[in-house]
Write an enzyme that holds these catalytic residues in place. Structure first.
Site, short mmCIF file in Angstrom:
data_model
loop_
_atom_site.label_atom_id
_atom_site.label_comp_id
_atom_site.label_asym_id
_atom_site.label_seq_id
_atom_site.Cartn_x
_atom_site.Cartn_y
_atom_site.Cartn_z
N LYS A 33 0.75 -1.09 0.02
CA LYS A 33 0.20 0.07 0.04
C LYS A 33 0.93 1.24 0.01
CE LYS A 33 -0.24 -0.11 4.96
NZ LYS A 33 -1.09 -0.87 6.29
N ARG A 129 -10.08 0.40 16.01
CA ARG A 129 -10.14 1.43 14.84
C ARG A 129 -10.97 0.70 13.77
NH1 ARG A 129 -4.50 1.74 11.21
NH2 ARG A 129 -4.78 -0.35 10.96
N TYR A 250 18.17 28.74 8.81
CA TYR A 250 17.17 29.57 9.39
C TYR A 250 16.92 29.27 10.83
CZ TYR A 250 14.58 29.76 4.80
OH TYR A 250 14.35 29.96 3.53
N MET A 298 13.45 23.96 2.85
CA MET A 298 12.68 23.32 1.65
C MET A 298 13.47 22.20 0.66
SD MET A 298 9.73 24.72 -0.82
CE MET A 298 8.55 25.42 0.51
C1 PLP Z 1 -0.47 -1.60 6.98
C2 PLP Z 1 -0.89 -2.97 7.29
C3 PLP Z 1 -0.10 -4.26 7.36
C4 PLP Z 1 1.34 -4.10 7.49
O1 PLP Z 1 1.88 -3.70 8.64
P1 PLP Z 1 3.51 -3.38 9.00
O2 PLP Z 1 3.76 -3.12 10.43
O3 PLP Z 1 3.93 -2.33 8.07
O4 PLP Z 1 4.00 -4.78 8.58
C5 PLP Z 1 -0.68 -5.24 7.78
N1 PLP Z 1 -2.14 -5.24 7.82
C6 PLP Z 1 -3.06 -4.31 8.01
C7 PLP Z 1 -4.38 -4.36 8.28
C8 PLP Z 1 -2.23 -3.19 7.54
O5 PLP Z 1 -3.20 -1.89 7.34
#
Ligand code: PLP
Length: 352
Positions: A33, A129, A250, A298
Site C-alpha cells: 500500500k 480502529r 534558518y 525546503m
Molecule cells: C499496513 C498494514 C499491515 C502491514 O503492517 P506492517 O507493520 O507495515 O508490517 C498489515 N495489516 C494491515 C491491516 C495493515 O493495514
C-alpha cells in the site's frame, strides 16, 4: 541534474520477503500500500511476483494501478470498499476486499455480481480502529457465508502494539480473536511485520508483511536478517568554511564551536526529508558518519564535513545501508513508516 536519488534494491526486497515468509510459515502477503511505503508499488510487485502469495493495498485505486501494470496475484483491499459501485471492478479484477463494518457488509450483500468473491472479514480484537467486535463476529461471518456473493472468507484482525512485545496487548488480542472466531471455520490472518517477527502464536494461514519487507524492523531493536531496500542519497554541491562562533541556516539554531567546513546538500523537507530531523541527525558522507547541522529547509540542508577529502561531489546517504531510517525517524519524533512514504521529487533508481 539535481543529484537526489532513491535507490531501490529489489534483491534486498526479495531477500526480506523470503526471510519473513520463512519466519511466518504458510502464505504471506506483501503489503505494498501507499506506493509500497514509498518504494514504488509496481516495481516491488513485479520483483516479488514469483515469491509472494498475494499483495495488500489500501484501496481499489492502488489495486487497479497494479492490475494495469500486469500484476496477476491476488490483491487484498485493506480498507475495503468505499462505494458500492466498486464491486463491478472488484469482480472484474478478482480483488479481495476486507469487510470491516456493518455498512460494508450490507453493501456487499446488496451488490450484484456473478462470480462469488473471496472476502477478508475483520475483527476488532482490541485496537478499536476497524472491524467487528468479537461478540458480533460470528454473526457477520455466517451472514457472509450464506451470501451468494461470497465464495470464501478469510478471518483477520490487526495488532495495535505488536511492536512493543512486553506490554501484553498482543496476547490479549490473540485470545480475543480466537474466542470471537469460535464456530467460524476457515483460514485466518493476524500478523503484521511485528507479529511475524515476534509472535509465533499469531502465525496463521496468511502473514501480512509491510515495514519489515523494506528492511526496517518495527521492533525496538534492529533485526540483522533484514536488509534496507531504499537508499536515499544526494551530493554535496557547495562548501563553506566558517570560523568558531558563526551561526547557520534558518533560525540560527546551530553555532559553530570550532572552525567548521560545511557542506550544502540537495535535499529538504519538500523531498520528504523530515524538517524535525535537523541539527544532529545522522548522515553518512562518502561512507563516514556525520550529521546535519542547522535546520533542514525546503530544498537544501547543511552537513558537517569532518574530512578534508570531502567536498563538492561527495556522496551523502540520508538513510539506507549506513544510516537506518529508524534512526532518522527517532530524531524527528516519528516512525520510519512515515518518512519512507514521504519520499518524493527524487529520481528512483531500481537495482536487481
Ligand atoms: C499496513 C498494514 C499491515 C502491514 O503492517 P506492517 O507493520 O507495515 O508490517 C498489515 N495489516 C494491515 C491491516 C495493515 O493495514
Amino acid at each position: 541534474m539535481r543529484p537526489l536519488e532513491a535507490h531501490i534494491n529489489l534483491a534486498n526486497l526479495r531477500h526480506n520477503f523470503q526471510y519473513l515468509k520463512s519466519k511466518h510459515g504458510n502464505k504471506t502477503l506483501a503489503v505494498i500500500k501507499a506506493n509500497a511505503y514509498g518504494h514504488g508499488s509496481v516495481q516491488c510487485a513485479h520483483a516479488l511476483a514469483d515469491l509472494a502469495d498475494g499483495f495488500a493495498v489500501a484501496c481499489i485505486e492502488e489495486a487497479l494501478t497494479l492490475r494495469e501494470a500486469g500484476v496477476t496475484l491476488p490483491i487484498v483491499l485493506l480498507e475495503g470498499v468505499f462505494e458500492n459501485d466498486e464491486y463491478a471492478l472488484i469482480e472484474q479484477h478478482d480483488l479481495w476486499p476486507v469487510v470491516q463494518n456493518e455498512a460494508q457488509l450490507q453493501g456487499l450483500l446488496a451488490c450484484n455480481i456473478q462470480k462469488p468473491l473471496t472476502v477478508w472479514l475483520k475483527m476488532d480484537s482490541g485496537m478499536h480502529r476497524a472491524g467487528f467486535f468479537p461478540q458480533d463476529y460470528a454473526d457477520a461471518f455466517h451472514r457472509l457465508q450464506a451470501a451468494p456473493q461470497v465464495a470464501k472468507i478469510v478471518k483477520m484482525t490487526h495488532f495495535a502494539r505488536a511492536d512493543e512485545p512486553s506490554v501484553g496487548m498482543t496476547e490479549m488480542q490473540i485470545a480475543a480473536f480466537d474466542a470471537g472466531c469460535e464456530g467460524c471455520e476457515g483460514e485466518a490472518s493476524m500478523s503484521n511485520s511485528a507479529g511475524i517477527l515476534d509472535f509465533p502464536a499469531a502465525h496463521r494461514d496468511w502473514g501480512r508483511a509491510g515495514l519489515a519487507l523494506y528492511g526496517l524492523s518495527p521492533m525496538p531493536e534492529a533485526d540483522a536478517n533484514l536488509k534496507p531496500v531504499m537508499t536515499f542519497k544526494t551530493k554535496v554541491f557547495g562548501v563553506r568554511e566558517l570560523a568558531a562562533g558563526e551561526v547557520i541556516g534558518y533560525g540560527s539554531i546551530f553555532k559553530t564551536e570550532k572552525p567548521t567546513r560545511i557542506g550544502l546538500i540537495a535535499v529538504g523537507y519538500a523531498d520528504g526529508y523530515p524538517r524535525l530531523a535537523s541539527n544532529d541527525s545522522p548522515v553518512s558522507i562518502d561512507g563516514k558518519p556525520s550529521r546535519i547541522i542547522g535546520r533542514v529547509s525546503m530544498d537544501m540542508t547543511m552537513v558537517e564535513l569532518n574530512d578534508a577529502a570531502q567536498g563538492i561531489g561527495s556522496d551523502v546517504e540520508l538513510w539506507g545501508e549506513n544510516v537506518s531510517a529508524n534512526a532518522v525517524a527517532a530524531v524527528a519524533g516519528t516512525i520510519s513508516y512515515e518518512i519512507l512514504c514521504n519520499v518524493k521529487r527524487a529520481r528512483f533508481v531500481y537495482q536487481d
